[in-house]
Write an enzyme that holds these catalytic residues in place. Structure first.
Site, PDB file in Angstrom:
ATOM      1  N   GLY A 103       0.805  -1.341  -0.078  1.00  0.00           N
ATOM      2  CA  GLY A 103      -0.090  -0.056   0.143  1.00  0.00           C
ATOM      3  C   GLY A 103       0.803   1.473  -0.206  1.00  0.00           C
ATOM      4  O   GLY A 103       1.802   1.423   0.742  1.00  0.00           O
ATOM      5  N   VAL A 136      16.741   8.583  -1.006  1.00  0.00           N
ATOM      6  CA  VAL A 136      17.496   7.563  -1.383  1.00  0.00           C
ATOM      7  C   VAL A 136      18.635   7.934  -2.560  1.00  0.00           C
ATOM      8  O   VAL A 136      19.778   7.424  -2.674  1.00  0.00           O
ATOM      9  CB  VAL A 136      16.749   6.198  -1.847  1.00  0.00           C
ATOM     10  CG1 VAL A 136      17.594   5.034  -2.425  1.00  0.00           C
ATOM     11  CG2 VAL A 136      16.286   5.623  -0.317  1.00  0.00           C
ATOM     12  N   ARG A 184      19.287  10.985  -3.850  1.00  0.00           N
ATOM     13  CA  ARG A 184      20.204  11.915  -3.697  1.00  0.00           C
ATOM     14  C   ARG A 184      21.428  11.645  -3.064  1.00  0.00           C
ATOM     15  O   ARG A 184      22.622  11.635  -2.993  1.00  0.00           O
ATOM     16  CB  ARG A 184      19.597  13.115  -3.106  1.00  0.00           C
ATOM     17  CG  ARG A 184      18.408  13.792  -3.960  1.00  0.00           C
ATOM     18  CD  ARG A 184      18.706  15.115  -4.413  1.00  0.00           C
ATOM     19  NE  ARG A 184      18.021  15.480  -5.634  1.00  0.00           N
ATOM     20  CZ  ARG A 184      17.117  16.342  -5.516  1.00  0.00           C
ATOM     21  NH1 ARG A 184      16.869  17.277  -4.223  1.00  0.00           N
ATOM     22  NH2 ARG A 184      16.252  16.704  -6.611  1.00  0.00           N
ATOM     23  N   ARG A 213       1.262  -5.333  -5.008  1.00  0.00           N
ATOM     24  CA  ARG A 213       1.556  -6.370  -4.418  1.00  0.00           C
ATOM     25  C   ARG A 213       1.652  -7.719  -5.293  1.00  0.00           C
ATOM     26  O   ARG A 213       0.666  -8.177  -5.801  1.00  0.00           O
ATOM     27  CB  ARG A 213       0.194  -6.666  -3.491  1.00  0.00           C
ATOM     28  CG  ARG A 213      -0.140  -5.598  -2.404  1.00  0.00           C
ATOM     29  CD  ARG A 213      -0.898  -5.800  -1.433  1.00  0.00           C
ATOM     30  NE  ARG A 213      -1.069  -5.184  -0.420  1.00  0.00           N
ATOM     31  CZ  ARG A 213      -1.563  -3.958  -0.103  1.00  0.00           C
ATOM     32  NH1 ARG A 213      -2.618  -3.448  -0.949  1.00  0.00           N
ATOM     33  NH2 ARG A 213      -1.623  -3.067   0.896  1.00  0.00           N
ATOM     34  N   ASP A 236       5.121  -4.826   6.100  1.00  0.00           N
ATOM     35  CA  ASP A 236       5.519  -5.905   6.304  1.00  0.00           C
ATOM     36  C   ASP A 236       5.403  -7.007   5.155  1.00  0.00           C
ATOM     37  O   ASP A 236       6.599  -7.883   5.284  1.00  0.00           O
ATOM     38  CB  ASP A 236       4.778  -6.726   7.742  1.00  0.00           C
ATOM     39  CG  ASP A 236       3.306  -6.687   7.384  1.00  0.00           C
ATOM     40  OD1 ASP A 236       2.809  -6.131   6.238  1.00  0.00           O
ATOM     41  OD2 ASP A 236       2.670  -7.278   8.350  1.00  0.00           O
ATOM     42  N   THR A 257       4.133   2.609   5.538  1.00  0.00           N
ATOM     43  CA  THR A 257       2.888   2.277   5.556  1.00  0.00           C
ATOM     44  C   THR A 257       2.203   3.332   6.475  1.00  0.00           C
ATOM     45  O   THR A 257       2.550   3.642   7.446  1.00  0.00           O
ATOM     46  CB  THR A 257       2.598   0.864   6.102  1.00  0.00           C
ATOM     47  OG1 THR A 257       1.472   0.732   6.508  1.00  0.00           O
ATOM     48  CG2 THR A 257       3.476   0.619   7.253  1.00  0.00           C
ATOM     49  N   ASP A 285      -0.284   2.415   8.270  1.00  0.00           N
ATOM     50  CA  ASP A 285      -0.722   1.565   9.528  1.00  0.00           C
ATOM     51  C   ASP A 285       0.068   1.651  10.734  1.00  0.00           C
ATOM     52  O   ASP A 285       0.061   1.316  11.803  1.00  0.00           O
ATOM     53  CB  ASP A 285      -1.088   0.187   9.120  1.00  0.00           C
ATOM     54  CG  ASP A 285      -2.101  -0.187   7.976  1.00  0.00           C
ATOM     55  OD1 ASP A 285      -2.707   0.850   7.874  1.00  0.00           O
ATOM     56  OD2 ASP A 285      -2.089  -1.126   7.485  1.00  0.00           O
ATOM     57  N   ASP A 295       2.286  -0.261  11.694  1.00  0.00           N
ATOM     58  CA  ASP A 295       2.072  -1.529  12.421  1.00  0.00           C
ATOM     59  C   ASP A 295       3.496  -2.235  12.461  1.00  0.00           C
ATOM     60  O   ASP A 295       3.371  -3.483  12.577  1.00  0.00           O
ATOM     61  CB  ASP A 295       1.073  -2.403  12.059  1.00  0.00           C
ATOM     62  CG  ASP A 295       1.087  -2.598  10.439  1.00  0.00           C
ATOM     63  OD1 ASP A 295       1.876  -1.913   9.764  1.00  0.00           O
ATOM     64  OD2 ASP A 295       0.432  -3.495   9.873  1.00  0.00           O
ATOM     65  N   GLY A 332      -6.723   0.105   8.693  1.00  0.00           N
ATOM     66  CA  GLY A 332      -6.086  -0.740   9.599  1.00  0.00           C
ATOM     67  C   GLY A 332      -6.672  -2.004   9.687  1.00  0.00           C
ATOM     68  O   GLY A 332      -7.577  -2.497  10.317  1.00  0.00           O
ATOM     69  N   ARG A 333      -6.153  -2.776   8.376  1.00  0.00           N
ATOM     70  CA  ARG A 333      -6.661  -4.132   8.510  1.00  0.00           C
ATOM     71  C   ARG A 333      -6.516  -5.013   9.693  1.00  0.00           C
ATOM     72  O   ARG A 333      -7.229  -5.894  10.227  1.00  0.00           O
ATOM     73  CB  ARG A 333      -6.199  -4.745   7.081  1.00  0.00           C
ATOM     74  CG  ARG A 333      -7.012  -5.907   6.568  1.00  0.00           C
ATOM     75  CD  ARG A 333      -6.533  -6.328   5.282  1.00  0.00           C
ATOM     76  NE  ARG A 333      -5.217  -5.906   4.973  1.00  0.00           N
ATOM     77  CZ  ARG A 333      -4.695  -5.438   3.599  1.00  0.00           C
ATOM     78  NH1 ARG A 333      -5.634  -5.792   2.777  1.00  0.00           N
ATOM     79  NH2 ARG A 333      -3.398  -5.186   3.539  1.00  0.00           N
TER      80      ARG A 333
HETATM   81  O1  F6P Z   1      -1.371  -1.686   4.167  1.00  0.00           O
HETATM   82  C1  F6P Z   1      -2.121  -0.094   4.316  1.00  0.00           C
HETATM   83  C2  F6P Z   1      -3.575  -0.451   3.985  1.00  0.00           C
HETATM   84  O2  F6P Z   1      -3.966   1.053   3.907  1.00  0.00           O
HETATM   85  C3  F6P Z   1      -4.281  -0.859   5.288  1.00  0.00           C
HETATM   86  O3  F6P Z   1      -4.626  -0.398   6.257  1.00  0.00           O
HETATM   87  C4  F6P Z   1      -5.612  -1.497   4.373  1.00  0.00           C
HETATM   88  O4  F6P Z   1      -6.486  -2.495   4.923  1.00  0.00           O
HETATM   89  C5  F6P Z   1      -4.964  -1.828   3.221  1.00  0.00           C
HETATM   90  O5  F6P Z   1      -3.858  -1.189   2.936  1.00  0.00           O
HETATM   91  C6  F6P Z   1      -5.923  -1.662   1.666  1.00  0.00           C
HETATM   92  O6  F6P Z   1      -5.194  -2.100   0.667  1.00  0.00           O
HETATM   93  P1  F6P Z   1      -5.587  -2.022  -0.711  1.00  0.00           P
HETATM   94  O7  F6P Z   1      -4.910  -0.749  -1.405  1.00  0.00           O
HETATM   95  O8  F6P Z   1      -5.265  -3.126  -1.428  1.00  0.00           O
HETATM   96  O9  F6P Z   1      -7.140  -1.744  -0.834  1.00  0.00           O
END
Ligand code: F6P
Length: 329
Positions: free
Chosen positions: A17, A29, A31, A78, A109, A132, A134, A136, A177-178
């Site tokens: 994401g 990076v 520069r 991804r 991650d 990210t 998140d 996390d 925030g999955r």
């Molecule tokens: O990893 C960041 C994030 O924004 C999560 O909070 C969310 O669940 C996910 O990406 C959504 O991803 P996508 O772009 O695949 O919908």
């Protein structure tokens, strides 16, 4: 850190994401590489671009005027193919064809899991930069994009509050925030939400209703409940439905903030964090470090093994949860 290593040509990619500040990290990076006499290549669309050979040389001016922009100029994806050994071998062959001998991977991650497998399997030194919204990742206080996203959420909820208050309504606002509730909790404190529903803890609907009743008894005429997308009931619509079944005092509305949270110009904090981490990633590679993530801990940069960043879970601060509750009565 010991001595300068043989790294001469670095590849940089963004994966997973996107997050505001990724461009600032790419810029730093690129520069820093050039400043230190290294060549630097941008890899498009994350690991997929590495497999497809979408690799281009970057110059000092390739990263002009991107510091203030959201998204990522290198694009992101991804990649399923990178999960296979064959995919990773193709990616490796493409790096070698370009003479790239080290990699900077900017992402979360999933990105670091791929980076670690890649280095373990094929021996290309990798440095991770946490990017990210998140926040996390274990081992760093902040990830790039988190601060901006919390500001976007705060701005949106402030606006929702205006209309909630005019109509005496109860709003359930779903934030991203999955798997983690960092965005939800921080936004909850900053916007005065009456309650926050997190993936990390299952709060019963009865509990939530009790909090709403208490708020009404304390003369609250409108309220906002923040629901992290990954909480266990299945999101804001479901939580709102179950609350309404038991408590219908309020006219209730649901707002899903969605991908608006991932866009926008990065905050000052994210630009500075990204710039510091970008420079540090290159200098760490030059000094022979690899398989690590650049982290910010207590306002200083340090290196954390990728294995640790991906295998341990970043815990929600229980004091922040307590504070959110104390000030929401
Ligand atoms: O990893 C960041 C994030 O924004 C999560 O909070 C969310 O669940 C996910 O990406 C959504 O991803 P996508 O772009 O695949 O919908």
């Amino acid at each position: 850190m010991t001595r300068p290593s043989a790294v001469k040509r670095v590849g940089v990619l963004t994966s997973g994401g996107d997050a505001p500040g990724m461009n600032a990290a790419i810029r730093a990076v690129v520069r820093a590489s050039i400043y230190h006499g290294l060549e630097v290549y941008g890899i498009m669309r994350g690991y997929q671009g590495m497999i497809d050979g979408e690799i281009k040389k970057m110059e000092v001016r390739s990263v002009s005027r991107i510091l203030a922009t959201g998204g990522t100029i290198l694009k992101s994806s991804r990649s399923q193919e990178f999960r296979t050994k064959e995919g990773r071998k193709k990616a490796y062959d493409n790096l070698k064809a370009h003479g790239i001998d080290a990699l900077v991977a900017i992402g979360g991650d999933g990105t670091f899991t791929g980076a670690k497998i890649f280095e373990d399997e094929l021996g290309i030194p990798v440095m991770g930069i946490p990017g990210t919204i998140d926040n996390d990742l274990y081992g760093t206080d902040y990830t790039i994009g988190f601060d901006t996203a919390t500001n976007v959420i705060t701005d949106c909820i402030d606006k929702i509050r205006d209309t909630a208050s005019s109509h005496d309504r109860l709003f359930f606002v779903e934030v991203m925030g999955r798997d983690s509730g960092f965005l939800a909790l921080r936004a909850g404190i900053a916007t005065g939400a009456i309650a926050v529903m997190l993936p990390e803890e299952k709060r019963s609907i009865e509990d939530l209703v009790a909090i709403l009743e208490e708020g009404a008894a304390n003369n609250k005429t409108s309220s906002v409940v923040i629901v992290a997308e990954g909480e266990s009931y299945g999101g804001a619509y479901e939580v709102a439905r179950q609350v309404q079944e038991r408590y219908d005092k309020y006219d209730t509305k649901v707002t899903i903030l969605g991908h608006i949270q991932r866009g926008g110009s990065p905050s000052n904090f994210d630009r500075v964090l990204a710039s510091m981490m970008g420079v540090h990633s290159i200098e760490a590679l030059m000094y022979g470090e690899s398989n690590k993530m650049v982290a910010m801990v207590n306002n200083s940069l340090k290196l954390v093994p990728l294995s640790e960043a991906i295998s341990k879970r970043s815990e929600i601060d229980s004091d922040m949860k307590r504070i959110a509750r104390v000030i929401s009565i």
